[in-house]
Design an enzyme around this catalytic site. Sequence first.
Site, PDB file in Angstrom:
ATOM      1  N   ASP A   1      40.720  39.554  35.708  1.00  0.00           N
ATOM      2  CA  ASP A   1      41.489  38.713  34.986  1.00  0.00           C
ATOM      3  C   ASP A   1      41.300  38.771  33.467  1.00  0.00           C
ATOM      4  O   ASP A   1      40.694  38.844  33.457  1.00  0.00           O
ATOM      5  CB  ASP A   1      41.609  36.854  35.817  1.00  0.00           C
ATOM      6  CG  ASP A   1      42.934  36.295  34.573  1.00  0.00           C
ATOM      7  OD1 ASP A   1      43.980  36.799  34.462  1.00  0.00           O
ATOM      8  OD2 ASP A   1      42.408  34.870  34.238  1.00  0.00           O
ATOM      9  N   SER A   2      42.335  38.334  32.973  1.00  0.00           N
ATOM     10  CA  SER A   2      42.065  38.955  31.710  1.00  0.00           C
ATOM     11  C   SER A   2      41.270  36.842  30.950  1.00  0.00           C
ATOM     12  O   SER A   2      40.236  37.497  29.690  1.00  0.00           O
ATOM     13  CB  SER A   2      43.549  37.950  30.426  1.00  0.00           C
ATOM     14  OG  SER A   2      44.089  36.871  30.900  1.00  0.00           O
TER      15      SER A   2
ATOM     16  N   GLY B   1      49.133  37.985  27.550  1.00  0.00           N
ATOM     17  CA  GLY B   1      50.467  37.789  27.289  1.00  0.00           C
ATOM     18  C   GLY B   1      50.806  38.582  26.045  1.00  0.00           C
ATOM     19  O   GLY B   1      52.045  39.012  26.717  1.00  0.00           O
TER      20      GLY B   1
ATOM     21  N   CYS C   1      45.909  38.636  38.033  1.00  0.00           N
ATOM     22  CA  CYS C   1      46.617  38.769  37.124  1.00  0.00           C
ATOM     23  C   CYS C   1      47.689  38.599  36.925  1.00  0.00           C
ATOM     24  O   CYS C   1      48.640  40.233  37.346  1.00  0.00           O
ATOM     25  CB  CYS C   1      45.925  39.384  35.188  1.00  0.00           C
ATOM     26  SG  CYS C   1      46.543  39.266  33.876  1.00  0.00           S
ATOM     27  N   ASN C   2      49.014  37.871  37.165  1.00  0.00           N
ATOM     28  CA  ASN C   2      50.277  38.572  36.575  1.00  0.00           C
ATOM     29  C   ASN C   2      50.287  39.463  35.915  1.00  0.00           C
ATOM     30  O   ASN C   2      51.747  40.248  35.976  1.00  0.00           O
ATOM     31  CB  ASN C   2      51.476  37.228  36.672  1.00  0.00           C
ATOM     32  CG  ASN C   2      51.414  36.366  37.886  1.00  0.00           C
ATOM     33  OD1 ASN C   2      51.370  36.206  39.168  1.00  0.00           O
ATOM     34  ND2 ASN C   2      49.932  35.541  37.949  1.00  0.00           N
TER      35      ASN C   2
ATOM     36  N   GLU D   1      41.906  28.145  28.124  1.00  0.00           N
ATOM     37  CA  GLU D   1      40.543  28.392  28.309  1.00  0.00           C
ATOM     38  C   GLU D   1      40.036  27.970  27.317  1.00  0.00           C
ATOM     39  O   GLU D   1      38.557  28.649  26.787  1.00  0.00           O
ATOM     40  CB  GLU D   1      41.323  29.945  27.814  1.00  0.00           C
ATOM     41  CG  GLU D   1      41.973  30.672  28.364  1.00  0.00           C
ATOM     42  CD  GLU D   1      40.885  32.003  29.325  1.00  0.00           C
ATOM     43  OE1 GLU D   1      39.392  32.422  28.643  1.00  0.00           O
ATOM     44  OE2 GLU D   1      41.205  32.182  30.440  1.00  0.00           O
TER      45      GLU D   1
ATOM     46  N   CYS E   1      51.270  32.765  36.220  1.00  0.00           N
ATOM     47  CA  CYS E   1      50.393  33.385  35.738  1.00  0.00           C
ATOM     48  C   CYS E   1      48.885  32.304  36.500  1.00  0.00           C
ATOM     49  O   CYS E   1      49.227  31.128  37.101  1.00  0.00           O
ATOM     50  CB  CYS E   1      50.580  32.246  34.968  1.00  0.00           C
ATOM     51  SG  CYS E   1      48.565  32.046  33.021  1.00  0.00           S
TER      52      CYS E   1
ATOM     53  N   HIS F   1      45.998  31.175  35.427  1.00  0.00           N
ATOM     54  CA  HIS F   1      46.034  29.895  34.738  1.00  0.00           C
ATOM     55  C   HIS F   1      45.848  28.835  35.426  1.00  0.00           C
ATOM     56  O   HIS F   1      45.962  27.690  35.095  1.00  0.00           O
ATOM     57  CB  HIS F   1      46.091  30.176  33.578  1.00  0.00           C
ATOM     58  CG  HIS F   1      44.704  31.251  32.843  1.00  0.00           C
ATOM     59  ND1 HIS F   1      45.050  32.601  33.049  1.00  0.00           N
ATOM     60  CD2 HIS F   1      43.802  31.521  32.037  1.00  0.00           C
ATOM     61  CE1 HIS F   1      44.190  33.137  32.343  1.00  0.00           C
ATOM     62  NE2 HIS F   1      43.494  31.810  31.506  1.00  0.00           N
TER      63      HIS F   1
END
Length: 272
Positions: free
Chosen positions: A9-10, A42, A72-73, A151, A182, A184
Amino acid sequence: MQRPIGFMDSGVGGLTVVKEAMKQLPHEEIIYIGDTARCPYGPRPKEEIIQYTLEMADFLVQKDIKMLVIACNTATSVALEIVREKLTIPVIGVILPGARAAVKATKNKNIAVIGTLGTIKSDAYAHTLHVKDSRLSVTSLACPDFVDVVEHDQAQTPRAEKVVSETLAVLPKNIDTLILGCTHYPILRTLIQNAVGPAVTLIDSGAETVSEVSALLDDYGIGELSRDKTRHHQFFTTGSEKLFAEIAENWLEVSQLSVAHVDLETEENHAL
Ligand code: DGL
């Protein structure tokens, strides 16, 4: 098969998928990379997201993973097919499983999807949903501040509540299903549910993805069979190990996670 499953993922968002994997696939070993230093993906141009996604895939492939989950979308929406073409192992994205679950859940066919700017701009959810059922009404909304809240480990703060309720206030009142597009966002799940009301079904695309991973492990015959082996999950971040470990241990409800720092920009490029 005694090889780990790779998750990427990011940042810390993919941990929502990992949490579900630990629950549904307790015998599997996990290797995770979060590109925290370059998060968020994003707002980035498509080409950049593709390049970063390939770098993470390359890193995980060097660890001898047997399957790759793009948790991660944003990365799934622009890079899934490209990564698939380059790898010989199965590669799974988060969008199709989330869309499938939403089609199943909706009763009045009014669905909304929230995600990053990149995911919403790609139209990947609306497209996938309409392929499944052209009669669906789909509202797509970018929520650019949500990732920053997560984050920075601020999910439990008044800032989070304000950002979530103000951003979601524009959603149509007639939706009965909302896709958390997403990875997150499940960390903000309670706030999101409060903002849209209890009648709306929330779809966690990450959790849906793990059910698909489980089925694919069976189909390919590569599930972990040994039941008594100790699992050593490994976590890597391109950012602060300390902040990553704090968020991860809290979210996964485990202590003493093995978190290491990696710099993808200086890693040898194996050019998949
Ligand atoms: N967690 C990621 C997703 O599912 C994106 C967060 C970001 O913008 O980097 O889309």
